[in-house]
Design a protein around this motif. Structure first.
Motif, mmCIF file in Angstrom:
data_model
loop_
_atom_site.group_PDB
_atom_site.id
_atom_site.type_symbol
_atom_site.label_atom_id
_atom_site.label_comp_id
_atom_site.label_asym_id
_atom_site.label_seq_id
_atom_site.Cartn_x
_atom_site.Cartn_y
_atom_site.Cartn_z
ATOM 1 N N LEU A 167 1.327 -3.590 -6.532
ATOM 2 C CA LEU A 167 2.212 -4.756 -6.469
ATOM 3 C C LEU A 167 1.633 -5.925 -7.242
ATOM 4 C CD1 LEU A 167 3.277 -4.602 -2.713
ATOM 5 C CD2 LEU A 167 4.698 -4.070 -4.694
ATOM 6 N N ALA A 168 0.313 -6.087 -7.205
ATOM 7 C CA ALA A 168 -0.322 -7.220 -7.889
ATOM 8 C C ALA A 168 -0.256 -7.083 -9.403
ATOM 9 C CB ALA A 168 -1.781 -7.348 -7.431
ATOM 10 N N GLN A 169 -0.182 -5.837 -9.900
ATOM 11 C CA GLN A 169 -0.165 -5.644 -11.358
ATOM 12 C C GLN A 169 1.101 -6.199 -12.002
ATOM 13 O OE1 GLN A 169 -0.717 -1.446 -11.869
ATOM 14 N NE2 GLN A 169 -2.833 -1.463 -11.131
ATOM 15 N N ALA A 170 2.216 -6.193 -11.274
ATOM 16 C CA ALA A 170 3.489 -6.673 -11.847
ATOM 17 C C ALA A 170 4.318 -7.302 -10.736
ATOM 18 C CB ALA A 170 4.258 -5.508 -12.492
ATOM 19 N N GLY B 211 -3.492 -8.498 5.830
ATOM 20 C CA GLY B 211 -3.304 -9.876 5.382
ATOM 21 C C GLY B 211 -4.335 -10.301 4.357
ATOM 22 N N GLU B 212 -5.624 -9.938 4.581
ATOM 23 C CA GLU B 212 -6.676 -10.313 3.634
ATOM 24 C C GLU B 212 -6.496 -9.611 2.285
ATOM 25 O OE1 GLU B 212 -10.215 -9.336 5.724
ATOM 26 O OE2 GLU B 212 -10.224 -11.168 6.950
ATOM 27 N N GLU C 293 2.830 -11.501 -2.428
ATOM 28 C CA GLU C 293 3.649 -12.060 -1.354
ATOM 29 C C GLU C 293 3.788 -11.022 -0.238
ATOM 30 O OE1 GLU C 293 4.850 -15.000 -0.986
ATOM 31 O OE2 GLU C 293 4.086 -15.742 -2.889
ATOM 32 N N PRO C 294 3.548 -11.387 1.044
ATOM 33 C CA PRO C 294 3.567 -10.397 2.142
ATOM 34 C C PRO C 294 4.896 -9.668 2.267
ATOM 35 C CG PRO C 294 2.527 -12.435 2.862
ATOM 36 C CD PRO C 294 3.111 -12.718 1.520
ATOM 37 N N HIS C 295 6.037 -10.338 1.944
ATOM 38 C CA HIS C 295 7.330 -9.686 2.141
ATOM 39 C C HIS C 295 7.527 -8.508 1.195
ATOM 40 C CE1 HIS C 295 9.206 -11.209 -1.547
ATOM 41 N NE2 HIS C 295 8.505 -12.321 -1.345
ATOM 42 N N ARG C 296 6.664 -8.371 0.171
ATOM 43 C CA ARG C 296 6.785 -7.249 -0.762
ATOM 44 C C ARG C 296 6.158 -5.967 -0.212
ATOM 45 N NH1 ARG C 296 4.453 -8.545 -6.342
ATOM 46 N NH2 ARG C 296 5.630 -6.674 -6.879
ATOM 47 N N THR D 193 1.217 -11.646 9.559
ATOM 48 C CA THR D 193 0.844 -11.550 8.142
ATOM 49 C C THR D 193 2.028 -11.800 7.219
ATOM 50 O OG1 THR D 193 1.284 -9.171 7.971
ATOM 51 C CG2 THR D 193 -0.899 -9.841 8.755
ATOM 52 N N GLY D 194 3.273 -11.663 7.711
ATOM 53 C CA GLY D 194 4.450 -11.856 6.876
ATOM 54 C C GLY D 194 5.057 -10.558 6.379
ATOM 55 N N CYS D 195 4.485 -9.400 6.743
ATOM 56 C CA CYS D 195 5.034 -8.110 6.316
ATOM 57 C C CYS D 195 6.250 -7.748 7.162
ATOM 58 C CB CYS D 195 3.975 -7.010 6.437
ATOM 59 S SG CYS D 195 2.544 -7.245 5.356
#
Length: 939
Positions: free
Chosen positions: A769-772, A797-798, A806-809, A836-838
């Motif tokens: 997810l962080a890559q794009a 969360g960490e 973004e946690p919702h992703r 955590t927002g998930c």
């Protein structure tokens, strides 16, 4: 000269009259031309009508007799006599009978309307030839209209000549008349110019009594009045200069627009500039202001020009030689005789010497004030600091005592009195510090120990160590001491700090208890079990001793839970924990691992001791009288025993063999116990169960796990919503082969390695997810064993924060069966994940009998219907009813519904009708490692 003539009244009168005549003549000529044209056109029409009567009478008889020779002669004679351009005669068959003046091979132009007569040089007409009511033929002819144009132009030329002659005669007469009317006005104009030049003694003769004579008489009176007024003004100006030019102050007059009108000679004494130089200055008075005062003074100047008054305003003037002098300015508005605003009068006086004296005095006063202000400020700061310090110390929960170098109390705060239970009415200030505790209502648990510590501290001037004081009522108070020194380092006293840490100690003990205890039964949890198992194995290796591990669960517990509800299951687990705890010795560890799984660690136990305890546990559970809601429930258990180091050489293998022994007991008929026997575990299935642990460890260590992805789509628009992450394992023996999760996940859940797999899947998914940032969201599956890992939500969360995702992703999927079997842990786990927002998805929903009952306790965002109900959905009415009920309940609780195992179009269409939100299955997408949504990045 020519310009004056053009602008003279005489020229304007003549020009205006001529212009009017030109307009009138032009209108008359235009109207005459129009009337002439109408008259000529009417005559042409009458001529044409007469001509048509002649033509019809002349041609009807020869045309009827088809006498073409006679017809040609008649046409030729008519053309020459009547001025016709051409004539073409057609018979009743449309054939040309005769023609003159026109080429028969050229088509005739269309006939013109009567209204076109006179507008063109040739009028094209047609005439039917009829006799006795029958048409004999048609005549086409062209009538020349040039005579109309010639007549019209001739008449226009004559009219224009007459108009020009009339205009020239009128111009001559008007010029003479204008000169005669304006000759006396010209004399008045020359006289006015002489008055403007300063000749006020001019008088003109008055002739007649008309308006010009009246104007001349008024001019003479005005000239006399102006001459008298000028004389009076000159006398007043002489008196004004006699006063103003010799005034000591610098006087000036400024117009309403700020422009300097007049200034007296005193300006030269103050500024060094002559009056002429000052009046010629642009942007007055800015050039005369000192730069440091220009902005403020100019603002006052603007307000003064607006009509205000001012007095004794001090400013600095910059002289011509560059020096600055102090001046005092006063101004007032000036008004005329009729009250009109004329500007301001400004008086400026040099006050340099007075200002110098004031500055010297002011500096002395300022120095005195500064000294007083500093003293007052320091005193106020001291009082404020003392008040703030007192407020701070009073508000603190830490007890504070200051003592002097003579060991006497200087200050104690309210917290000190509360900790030592000293009444507020007891005055402690000034007393010896050693006498303070005599007023305390506390009773020390070890008074001698405390006294020795105080004597040791007071004998030195150093910082003391933290000392714990235990009260007889169980409270714990910490004490620490700091020496107080002045700015030169001299010892002037000591600070004693006391803090009641009883609640913190109790909270810490409670947290430790909660961290290692199962919330339902109070037994040690899986985390503490792992620590104790590791410790037992390490002690056994160090001391060359042995130990035993007992694994057991309740037979048919899932049936009881699903039939009687979760409350019955919880009551059963609590009862079992209580009964078995009574059989456990102090050095043995009894733990609940999750669900209905329990374990007992027996350090230094032999096989006989372990077997005896196993027998007692099986017998005790089977004898528990359990009754729930009027029904008797019989409990049984299957227990497995593994010995260390006889059956395993590490903790993981010991767990696996104890678990295998428990399944051997189940295969023996349940309600039994078994010691692990390798010969009974020789089948392919049991052997595979034992070897999978090593294969899973190797996969984690060597990076043999792989992620595959399957799309989840909107049921109605089939747009990609998100991807579900699926884990696969590379076969170490055959790297081209992938092992499905059904082979290794159950073993990983049994031996605890599922926790490591879950964390690996989460980490890799977050990295993707962080890559794009534009990639679709990912859903990861979490095992029920992870409920026992309280740090997993924090880890999620960490990880998200570390990679900036973004946690919702990230969506977390939990199986319903695992959640319901351990509801309390599942609730806690879901609540922690929500922090955590998930988003949370409850997977395999509907697989339990009490799904709807537990749905209100599990705060999931999404429900995924178990594929058992989706397969063959169009042909199974019971499944249709159940799926529709799930969708209705989920919609009522505002939850999103996903249906998995969608494998054909009929199933997809029915799910759309039921209102399912999202769908997943081979009909839409196959799991794959290189899913195009990850490459494209668009959902």
């Amino acid at each position: 000269m020519m310009r004056r003539l053009l602008y003279s009244l005489r020229f304007r009168l003549v020009a205006a009259t001529v212009l009017v005549e030109l307009v009138i003549v032009g209108l008359l000529l235009a109207n005459g031309a129009r009337l002439l044209e109408d008259s000529l056109t009417a005559q042409a029409r009458a001529h044409n009508q007469e001509l048509q009567l002649l033509l019809r009478a002349a041609l009807v008889a020869p045309l009827a007799q088809r006498d073409y020779a006679t017809l040609r002669e008649i046409l030729s004679e008519l053309q020459s006599r009547e001025g016709l351009v051409y004539l073409v005669l057609y018979d009743n068959l449309g054939q040309i009978a005769a023609s003159v003046g026109w080429d028969r091979t050229t088509p005739l132009p269309p006939p013109d309307q009567d209204s076109a007569l006179g507008r063109t040089e040739v009028f094209h007409a047609h005439l039917p030839i009829a006799a006795a009511g029958s048409v004999r033929g048609e005549l086409r002819y062209g009538l020349s209209t040039r005579f109309l144009k010639d007549t019209q132009q001739k008449l226009l030329r004559e009219g224009l000549t007459i108009a020009i002659a009339v205009l020239l005669l009128s111009l001559l007469l008007l010029t003479l008349l204008g000169y005669w009317l304006t000759r006396r006005l010209a004399r008045l104009t020359r006289a006015s110019q002489d008055v403007a030049a300063g000749h006020f003694d001019i008088r003109l003769p008055v002739r007649g009594s008309d308006e010009v004579a009246t104007l001349t008489r008024s001019f003479n009176q005005m000239s006399a009045a102006v001459q008298n007024r000028i004389q009076a003004l000159r006398e007043a100006q002489q008196r004004f200069h006699a006063i103003a030019d010799y005034t000591y102050d610098w006087e000036s007059w400024l117009a309403p627009d700020g422009k300097l009108v007049w200034v007296n000679p005193s300006v030269r004494r103050i500024t060094g500039y002559t009056p002429e130089e000052v009046i010629a200055m642009p942007d007055y008075p800015l050039p005369l202001l000192a730069p440091e005062d220009s902005e403020a003074v100019y603002a006052h100047f603007k307000r003064a020009i607006a009509g205000t008054s001012g007095d004794n305003y001090e400013l600095r003037i910059r002289r011509k030689d560059g020096q600055s002098v102090w001046c005092s300015a006063a101004w007032q508005p000036i008004y005329g005789a009729q009250g009109e605003y004329l500007g301001i009068r400004m008086s400026i006086r040099d006050i340099s010497e007075l200002k110098q004296s004031q500055l010297v005095l002011q500096e002395a006063i300022e120095e005195l004030k500064q000294s007083e202000d500093i003293q007052r400020r320091l005193l106020e700061q001291a009082h404020q600091e003392q008040a703030r310090l007192a407020s701070l110390l009073s508000a603190m929960n830490i007890g504070i005592l200051f003592e002097s170098a003579e060991n006497r109390v200087i200050y104690v705060n309210a917290a000190f009195r509360r900790i030592w239970l000293i009444r507020d009415g007891v005055e402690l200030t000034g007393r010896l510090t050693t006498d303070v505790l005599t007023y305390s209502a506390n009773v020390l648990a070890r008074p001698d120990h405390f006294s020795r510590h105080v004597l040791e501290v007071t004998s030195t001037h150093e910082v003391s160590d933290t000392f714990e004081i235990t009260m007889a009522d169980g409270r714990v108070v910490t004490q620490v001491s700091y020496p107080v020194r002045d700015a030169e380092g001299r010892f002037i006293g000591r600070l004693w700090i006391y803090e009641d840490v009883t609640r913190e100690r109790q909270t810490a003990e409670q947290l430790i208890y909660l961290a290692e205890r199962d919330s339902l039964t109070g037994l040690y949890n899986r985390h503490r079990f792992q620590e104790e198992l590791t410790r037992m194995v390490a002690d056994a290796d160090r001391r060359q001793s042995h130990g035993a591990l007992l694994f057991f669960d309740l037979d048919e517990f899932k049936y009881v839970n699903d039939t009687f509800g979760h409350r019955a299951g919880d009551a059963m687990l609590i009862r079992v924990a209580g009964e078995v705890s009574s059989l456990i010795r102090r050095n043995e560890i009894f733990s609940r691992l999750g669900g209905d799984e329990f374990a007992v660690l027996m350090p230094d136990a032999s096989e006989k001791e372990a077997s005896m305890l196993g027998e007692r546990i099986v017998r005790a559970i089977s004898q528990i009288p359990f009754r729930f809601e009027g029904q008797n429930i019989r409990l049984t258990t299957s227990l497995g025993i593994a010995l260390y180091p006889d059956h395993a050489d590490n903790a993981e293998e010991l767990i696996a063999h104890a678990d295998t022994a428990m399944y051997q007991a189940k295969e023996a008929g349940k309600n039994a116990w078994r010691v692990y026997r390798a010969d009974l575990d020789a089948s392919r299935q049991m052997l595979s169960r034992l070897t999978w642990n090593e294969r899973i460890v190797n996969a984690l260590e060597k990076g043999l796990l792989r992620l595959h992805f399957q799309g989840i789509y909107g049921a109605h628009d089939q747009r990609l919503s998100h991807l579900e992450v699926l884990v696969r394992m590379v076969d170490e023996a055959d790297p081209d082969r992938l092992i499905m999760p059904g082979h290794f996940i159950p073993v990983a859940e049994a031996n605890g390695k599922i926790l490591d797999i879950d964390r690996w899947v989460i980490t890799e998914s977050v990295k993707l997810l962080a890559q794009a940032p534009e990639r679709p969201s990912l859903a990861v599956n979490i095992s029920g064993r992870s409920f026992d890992d309280p740090l997993l939500p924090q880890f999620i969360g960490e990880t998200l924060a570390q990679h900036g995702v973004e946690p919702h992703r990230l969506m977390v999927e939990l199986t319903e069966t695992a959640a319901v079997s351990d509801l309390h842990d599942a609730q806690r786990f879901i609540e922690a994940l929500h922090v955590t927002g998930c988003r949370i998805c409850l997977d395999d929903f509907g697989s339990g009998f009490s799904s709807f009952a537990y749905l209100k306790h599990l705060k999931a965002d999404i429900l995924k219907i178990d594929g058992l109900f989706i397969r063959n959905l169009p042909n199974d009415y019971d499944n249709q009813v159940f799926v529709k009920a799930i969708v209705d309940v989920a919609r009522g609780m505002r939850k999103t519904v996903i249906a998995e195992y969608v494998e054909d179009e009929d199933t997809l269409a029915m799910l759309r009708r039921f209102g399912v939100d999202l769908v997943q299955g081979y009909h839409l997408d196959m799991p794959r490692a290189d899913h195009p949504a990850l490459a494209g990045g668009a959902a």
